[in-house]
Design a protein around this motif. Structure first.
Motif, short mmCIF file in Angstrom:
data_model
loop_
_atom_site.label_atom_id
_atom_site.label_comp_id
_atom_site.label_asym_id
_atom_site.label_seq_id
_atom_site.Cartn_x
_atom_site.Cartn_y
_atom_site.Cartn_z
N VAL A 2 0.84 -1.18 0.00
CA VAL A 2 0.00 0.00 0.00
C VAL A 2 0.88 1.24 0.00
CG1 VAL A 2 -1.75 1.28 1.26
CG2 VAL A 2 -1.80 -1.23 1.27
N ALA A 24 -4.70 6.45 -0.24
CA ALA A 24 -4.09 5.13 -0.33
C ALA A 24 -4.21 4.58 -1.74
CB ALA A 24 -4.75 4.18 0.65
N HIS A 27 -3.47 -1.08 -3.63
CA HIS A 27 -4.02 -2.27 -2.98
C HIS A 27 -5.53 -2.14 -2.87
CE1 HIS A 27 -3.76 -5.83 -0.40
NE2 HIS A 27 -4.73 -5.29 0.32
N PHE A 29 -8.41 -2.79 -0.55
CA PHE A 29 -8.49 -3.05 0.87
C PHE A 29 -9.47 -4.14 1.22
CE2 PHE A 29 -5.56 -0.13 2.36
CZ PHE A 29 -5.71 1.09 1.74
#
Length: 118
Positions: A2, A24, A27, A29
């Motif tokens: 991340v 972020a 990735h 989540f």
């Protein structure tokens, strides 16, 4: 892995407010926790607040005392920290971190400086 990028820091007078953002990427989540930490000059890094990504469950450190609010926007992959009633003791570099729920924080942002001074 991340990647986290914080923004929103700056200089504010005592009693003022700031909103920090942490974007972020890299990735999708699952059961992650996104947290805010801070490190003041000469002190160890300390946690401030955290939010669980899947259900928005939130925890604040006691010193926050209702002054700060953490939130997350799933559509924007962003976590916020709204800080009100700031005082000079809140001066620090604020970091965003991410990690699996129940584990340790594995990704950290570069930090954003918050200075509270008249």
């Amino acid at each position: 892995q991340v990647q986290l990028v914080e923004s929103g820091g700056g200089l504010v007078q005592p009693g003022g407010s700031l909103r920090l953002s942490c974007v972020a990427s890299g990735h999708t989540f699952g059961d992650y926790v996104l947290g805010w930490f801070r490190q003041a000059p000469g002190k160890e890094r300390e946690p401030v607040a955290r939010v669980r990504w899947i259900d928005s469950r939130i925890y604040y450190e006691p010193f926050v005392k209702g002054r700060f609010t953490i939130s997350r926007d799933k559509a924007k992959n962003t976590v916020y920290l709204q800080m009100n009633s700031l005082n000079p003791e809140d001066t620090a570099v604020y970091y965003c971190a991410a990690g699996l729920y129940g584990g340790s924080y594995s990704s950290w942002g570069q930090g954003t400086q918050v200075t509270v001074s008249s």
